[in-house]
Design an enzyme around this catalytic site. Structure first.
Site, PDB file in Angstrom:
ATOM      1  N   GLU A 131      -9.984 -48.662  -4.046  1.00 24.04           N
ATOM      2  CA  GLU A 131     -11.273 -48.298  -3.433  1.00 24.04           C
ATOM      3  C   GLU A 131     -12.399 -49.164  -4.007  1.00 24.04           C
ATOM      4  O   GLU A 131     -13.302 -49.583  -3.287  1.00 24.04           O
ATOM      5  CB  GLU A 131     -11.569 -46.812  -3.667  1.00 24.04           C
ATOM      6  CG  GLU A 131     -10.662 -45.905  -2.846  1.00 24.04           C
ATOM      7  CD  GLU A 131     -10.855 -44.435  -3.175  1.00 24.04           C
ATOM      8  OE1 GLU A 131     -10.551 -44.053  -4.315  1.00 24.04           O
ATOM      9  OE2 GLU A 131     -11.313 -43.688  -2.306  1.00 24.04           O
TER      10      GLU A 131
ATOM     11  N   GLU B 121      -3.325 -41.088  -3.553  1.00 23.82           N
ATOM     12  CA  GLU B 121      -3.915 -39.828  -4.028  1.00 23.82           C
ATOM     13  C   GLU B 121      -3.218 -38.600  -3.481  1.00 23.82           C
ATOM     14  O   GLU B 121      -3.122 -37.576  -4.147  1.00 23.82           O
ATOM     15  CB  GLU B 121      -5.402 -39.775  -3.657  1.00 23.82           C
ATOM     16  CG  GLU B 121      -6.306 -40.674  -4.496  1.00 23.82           C
ATOM     17  CD  GLU B 121      -6.445 -42.084  -3.952  1.00 23.82           C
ATOM     18  OE1 GLU B 121      -5.588 -42.510  -3.131  1.00 23.82           O
ATOM     19  OE2 GLU B 121      -7.395 -42.783  -4.338  1.00 23.82           O
TER      20      GLU B 121
HETATM   21  C1  3H9 Z   1      -7.748 -41.562  -7.841  1.00 27.78           C
HETATM   22  O1  3H9 Z   1      -7.802 -42.742  -8.001  1.00 27.78           O
HETATM   23  C2  3H9 Z   1      -8.869 -40.743  -7.278  1.00 27.78           C
HETATM   24  C3  3H9 Z   1      -9.933 -41.573  -6.596  1.00 27.78           C
HETATM   25  O2  3H9 Z   1      -9.592 -41.779  -5.234  1.00 27.78           O
HETATM   26  C4  3H9 Z   1     -11.250 -40.883  -6.579  1.00 27.78           C
HETATM   27  C5  3H9 Z   1     -11.906 -40.585  -7.881  1.00 27.78           C
HETATM   28  C6  3H9 Z   1     -13.327 -40.103  -7.717  1.00 27.78           C
HETATM   29  N1  3H9 Z   1      -4.535 -42.210 -14.991  1.00 27.78           N
HETATM   30  O3  3H9 Z   1       3.911 -44.742 -14.582  1.00 27.78           O
HETATM   31  P1  3H9 Z   1       3.986 -45.464 -15.858  1.00 27.78           P
HETATM   32  C7  3H9 Z   1      -0.302 -43.649 -17.500  1.00 27.78           C
HETATM   33  S1  3H9 Z   1      -6.367 -40.688  -8.267  1.00 27.78           S
HETATM   34  C8  3H9 Z   1      -4.144 -41.934 -16.247  1.00 27.78           C
HETATM   35  O4  3H9 Z   1       4.972 -45.026 -16.861  1.00 27.78           O
HETATM   36  P2  3H9 Z   1       4.805 -47.824 -14.451  1.00 27.78           P
HETATM   37  C9  3H9 Z   1       1.028 -42.910 -17.431  1.00 27.78           C
HETATM   38  O5  3H9 Z   1       0.843 -41.537 -17.602  1.00 27.78           O
HETATM   39  C10 3H9 Z   1      -5.302 -41.863  -9.034  1.00 27.78           C
HETATM   40  N2  3H9 Z   1      -2.983 -42.382 -16.770  1.00 27.78           N
HETATM   41  O6  3H9 Z   1       4.110 -47.038 -15.652  1.00 27.78           O
HETATM   42  C11 3H9 Z   1       1.791 -43.560 -18.556  1.00 27.78           C
HETATM   43  O7  3H9 Z   1       1.323 -42.977 -19.764  1.00 27.78           O
HETATM   44  P3  3H9 Z   1       2.307 -42.772 -20.997  1.00 27.78           P
HETATM   45  C12 3H9 Z   1      -4.618 -42.727  -8.045  1.00 27.78           C
HETATM   46  C13 3H9 Z   1      -2.197 -43.108 -15.984  1.00 27.78           C
HETATM   47  O8  3H9 Z   1       4.671 -49.267 -14.764  1.00 27.78           O
HETATM   48  C14 3H9 Z   1       1.294 -45.010 -18.533  1.00 27.78           C
HETATM   49  O9  3H9 Z   1       0.046 -44.987 -17.828  1.00 27.78           O
HETATM   50  N3  3H9 Z   1      -3.659 -43.596  -8.717  1.00 27.78           N
HETATM   51  C15 3H9 Z   1      -2.541 -43.415 -14.672  1.00 27.78           C
HETATM   52  O10 3H9 Z   1       6.142 -47.256 -14.179  1.00 27.78           O
HETATM   53  C16 3H9 Z   1       2.241 -45.950 -17.786  1.00 27.78           C
HETATM   54  O11 3H9 Z   1       2.525 -45.385 -16.503  1.00 27.78           O
HETATM   55  C17 3H9 Z   1      -2.382 -43.223  -8.878  1.00 27.78           C
HETATM   56  O12 3H9 Z   1      -1.966 -42.179  -8.447  1.00 27.78           O
HETATM   57  C18 3H9 Z   1      -3.780 -42.946 -14.174  1.00 27.78           C
HETATM   58  N4  3H9 Z   1      -4.195 -43.218 -12.925  1.00 27.78           N
HETATM   59  O13 3H9 Z   1       3.933 -47.491 -13.166  1.00 27.78           O
HETATM   60  C19 3H9 Z   1      -1.506 -44.189  -9.607  1.00 27.78           C
HETATM   61  N5  3H9 Z   1      -1.549 -44.167 -14.116  1.00 27.78           N
HETATM   62  O14 3H9 Z   1       2.779 -44.151 -21.373  1.00 27.78           O
HETATM   63  C20 3H9 Z   1      -0.688 -43.469 -10.640  1.00 27.78           C
HETATM   64  C21 3H9 Z   1      -0.622 -44.314 -15.075  1.00 27.78           C
HETATM   65  O15 3H9 Z   1       1.492 -42.073 -22.019  1.00 27.78           O
HETATM   66  N6  3H9 Z   1       0.122 -44.370 -11.454  1.00 27.78           N
HETATM   67  N7  3H9 Z   1      -1.008 -43.689 -16.210  1.00 27.78           N
HETATM   68  O16 3H9 Z   1       3.435 -41.911 -20.465  1.00 27.78           O
HETATM   69  C22 3H9 Z   1       1.275 -44.898 -11.018  1.00 27.78           C
HETATM   70  O17 3H9 Z   1       1.660 -44.749  -9.885  1.00 27.78           O
HETATM   71  C23 3H9 Z   1       2.074 -45.696 -12.000  1.00 27.78           C
HETATM   72  O18 3H9 Z   1       1.662 -45.319 -13.293  1.00 27.78           O
HETATM   73  C24 3H9 Z   1       1.897 -47.245 -11.882  1.00 27.78           C
HETATM   74  C25 3H9 Z   1       2.606 -47.922 -13.090  1.00 27.78           C
HETATM   75  C26 3H9 Z   1       2.547 -47.704 -10.578  1.00 27.78           C
HETATM   76  C27 3H9 Z   1       0.447 -47.634 -11.924  1.00 27.78           C
END
Ligand code: 3H9
Length: 699
Positions: A110, A130
């Site tokens: 975004e 999301e």
């Molecule tokens: C949003 O954006 C709302 C907005 O529209 C509006 C706001 C106003 N936050 O998955 P991994 C941590 S909603 C905090 O193992 P990979 C995860 O917990 C968000 N932490 O790695 C882990 O921690 P730990 C929309 C996060 O390489 C570490 O990072 N975005 C977040 O297999 C590594 O993650 C999503 O939904 C986060 N956003 O995959 C994306 N993301 O090492 C969510 C990750 O302590 N994330 N962590 O266990 C993912 O889909 C995957 O993490 C990603 C990497 C593909 C990025």
């Protein structure tokens, strides 16, 4: 220019281009410190005449992967100001270029859409996931995306939450240029090219074309695909709104709806699941230094439904498999099923036709266990009989090479007892796949008393390689998932004895969000399977089999869908359950025999009773150390048993209801309350607090 951005942003210059680098590993989430740094950088660049354009890029492995999910529980005033940062970008007087690599997701994408231009590496992915967290894109995504790609495509992308690659994103107009070679160099070169282009191409100023048909189709489809969920409905409304109001109005409404979604129990449940799944991979005592074995060849014993499904996981990951059966006929049947499953996937376009043969070529069928000598991992998947399994493991021990991992797919038996017949019990582990094994994401990794750390670490790593969520559990009857299922079924059975109909029980679980209630599910799996497992468990315990009306259904020869009749009727080979007058009579006779006066149960009461039972058994499992965390139990039950992610799994759901309420429900139904559950209720705590306290005491 001195560095005005001391937060999570690094500032540098390349000539007249200002570069803002986000530095918040591991995924550059939009955490506190990021907006402050970006805003300060933009403010400085706006008034600095020597800056003609700005490039925003992520340090490390990715662009921003979204808002920081951990901050969603913070009070609003402490939440990082993503919307304000994007508003600043949208109003910025000079070109801004988002340079994307890795995964630009959610709020990260975004933010990129709030820039005037976007460039990306060829392997970058962009998306708005999301919805998978029970949310909606809350920083302009629902308003900007339809303005670029149209209503239909925007709905596809936002409702699926599936990211798209750089090339399709460029074709959709979401990315302006794909940069081959160094991303920053390419982004700066792009910025120079567009530095003087005016007017600035702001997405917020474009119109979005109405598409009432796509809106209606989406409304229809989410009733099935996202049954009972709030945020998909908001998403459709907001995308529709984008076509009917100026950007600012739609954007304001999006902000309101985002907060509603974020504060809903549904999103809390899905966010809990996001972290629970990742937590499950962390095992106290294991770390990156724990040695693991490379699994280059796998052996599978048994080519039945389970063995075949298990084999497919490895073939899909490019790992060769030797599959063993006792008779040629069984081997042929198993191979045929695998081939047909692949061909069906190819026919649906889910698999390239050439990949069908490629995968089959990795499969070696054999009738001899002696052919397993070169396998790094051998998984036994024959029927649940301890004597048979012990015999197989004795023979495997003689055949398998030193260091090979010997795994059993048992769903109930003592893995330690099986391991004890080998000369290498430390190499033996349970790998409990769920049917259909090529599809279900859950893998219970059963650690027996002598399983080595290295075998455990290898199994966890392997679960990721084959796209499963691996959860480590200890040995007990049924491990975590099936043990909870037994308790749940027993309670469902009692509820029917006391007056509920099987269809009312199923409808209650359906209303909770499970795809199937216990009776439709048992009929599908085969009622006789549970019957035989209960009989075997009773025999093992040296006790008579407890009397249950469901077993009497089986004794009538009604074994479920496969016999055209189970708890329900399935007339003319149909798979749709129809209430059965014969079973109704049987239940009434059973109640009369037991002297039970039937009384009605409300749907809410059935839901409360059955979910409390799950949490109660879960609490016992935790106390016994069979599961490491309540969140692991949630992961198991959500990925393996269809508990809806938006309820956060049975332990989280119980905490949401309040553990005191759960205890009262159990007592009302005369159930013994697990001491841990009672203690947490008395202390006013949740299972998440229990997990957090235990994690703290282990560090
Ligand atoms: C949003 O954006 C709302 C907005 O529209 C509006 C706001 C106003 N936050 O998955 P991994 C941590 S909603 C905090 O193992 P990979 C995860 O917990 C968000 N932490 O790695 C882990 O921690 P730990 C929309 C996060 O390489 C570490 O990072 N975005 C977040 O297999 C590594 O993650 C999503 O939904 C986060 N956003 O995959 C994306 N993301 O090492 C969510 C990750 O302590 N994330 N962590 O266990 C993912 O889909 C995957 O993490 C990603 C990497 C593909 C990025």
């Amino acid at each position: 220019m001195t560095d005005p951005t001391p937060h999570l942003i690094r500032t540098s210059r390349d000539g007249d281009v200002l570069i803002l680098t986000i530095d918040n590993p591991p995924v550059n989430a939009f955490s506190p410190g990021v907006p402050e740094g970006l805003k300060a950088g933009l403010d400085a660049a706006a008034t600095d005449d020597t800056v003609r354009a700005v490039v925003i890029i992520g340090g490390g492995r990715t662009f921003i992967a979204g808002a920081d999910i951990r901050t969603f529980n913070l009070p609003r005033e402490q939440a990082p100001d993503l919307r304000g940062t994007i508003a600043k970008l949208d109003a910025f007087p000079k070109p801004t270029v988002a340079a994307l690599h890795g995964t630009a997701l959610g709020g990260g994408f975004e933010l990129a859409l709030g820039c005037t231009y976007r460039v990306a590496t060829p392997d970058a992915k962009v998306g708005l996931p999301e919805v998978k967290l029970g949310l909606l894109p809350g920083a302009g995504g629902t308003q900007r995306l339809p303005r670029v790609v149209g209503v239909k495509k925007a709905l596809d992308l936002i409702l699926s939450g599936t990211p798209v690659g750089a090339a399709p994103a460029r074709d959709l107009g979401l990315i302006d240029e794909i940069v081959e070679g160094d991303l920053l160099t390419g982004a700066v070169a792009f910025a120079w090219r567009v530095a003087d282009v005016r007017p600035l191409p702001r997405i917020s100023e474009r119109p979005a074309q109405p598409d009432p048909e796509a809106i209606e189709a989406a409304r229809q489809s989410i009733r099935k695909t996202h049954r009972g969920q709030l945020s998909p409905q908001f998403i459709v409304d907001l995308v529709d709104l984008a076509t009917r109001t100026p950007f600012n109005e739609g954007h304001a409404e999006e902000g309101v709806k985002f907060v509603q979604a974020k504060d809903s129990p549904q999103s809390r449940g899905m966010r809990h699941m996001f972290f629970a799944e990742r937590e499950a991979a962390k095992i106290p005592g294991l770390d990156k230094t724990t040695p693991t074995t490379d699994i280059r060849r796998v052996g599978v014993i048994g080519a039945g439904t389970m063995g075949g499904g298990i084999a497919m996981n490895f073939l899909n990951a490019g790992i060769p498999v030797t599959i063993v059966e006792t008779a040629q006929e069984n081997l042929d049947r198993g191979l045929n099923t695998i081939r047909k499953t692949y061909e069906a996937s190819a026919a649906k376009g889910r698999l390239k036709p050439e990949d069908v043969q490629k995968r089959l070529d990795l499969l070696t069928p054999t009738l001899s266990m002696n052919d397993l000598g070169d396998a790094d991992l051998i998984i036994e998947a024959v029927f649940e009989d301890m004597a048979v399994k012990k015999d197989i493991f004795t023979r495997l021990d003689a055949v398998a090479k030193p260091g090979a991992i010997l795994a059993t797919n048992t769903s109930t038996l003592d893995v330690g007892e099986i391991a004890a017949v080998t000369s290498r019990p430390e190499q033996v582990i349970g790998l409990h796949f769920f049917s259909p094994a090529n599809i279900m994401k859950l893998l219970e990794i059963v650690r027996a008393d002598r399983t080595s750390d290295s075998v455990l670490a290898t199994s966890l790593k392997l679960s990721r390689t084959i796209g499963k969520v691996g959860v480590v559990v200890g040995v007990c009857n049924g491990f975590v998932g099936n043990r909870m299922l037994y308790a749940y079924r027993e309670q469902a059975s009692k509820a029917v004895l006391e007056g509920a109909t099987p269809q009312a029980v199923d409808a209650a679980m359906n209303a909770l969000g499970l795809p199937m209630g216990p009776y439709a599910m048992s009929d599908m799996a085969g009622l006789d399977i549970g019957y035989m497992a209960r009989r075997a468990a009773a025999e093992r315990a040296g006790q008579p089999m407890p009397d249950d009306w469901v077993d009497r259904v089986v004794q009538l020869g009604r074994k479920g869908q496969k016999t055209g009749a189970g708890v329900y009727d399935y007339p003319d080979g149909s798979r749709t359950p129809v209430p059965s007058p014969a079973v109704d009579d049987l239940i009434q006779a059973y109640r009369a025999e037991k002297g039970v006066q039937p009384r009605e149960a409300t749907q809410d009461d059935l839901i409360a009773r059955l979910t409390a039972t799950l949490a109660n058994e879960g609490a016992r499992i935790l106390e016994e150390g069979i599961a490491l965390r309540a969140s692991d139990i949630d992961t198991i039950y959500t990925y393996g048993y269809g508990f809806p992610a938006y309820r956060g799994g049975p332990m989280h759901y119980a905490s949401e209801q309040g553990l005191t309420t759960v205890v009262q429900t159990l007592e009302r139904h005369g159930l013994e309350v697990a001491p841990l559950l009672r203690r947490l209720a008395q202390e006013g705590k949740t299972f998440a607090q229990y997990d957090a306290e235990r994690a703290k005491s282990q560090t």
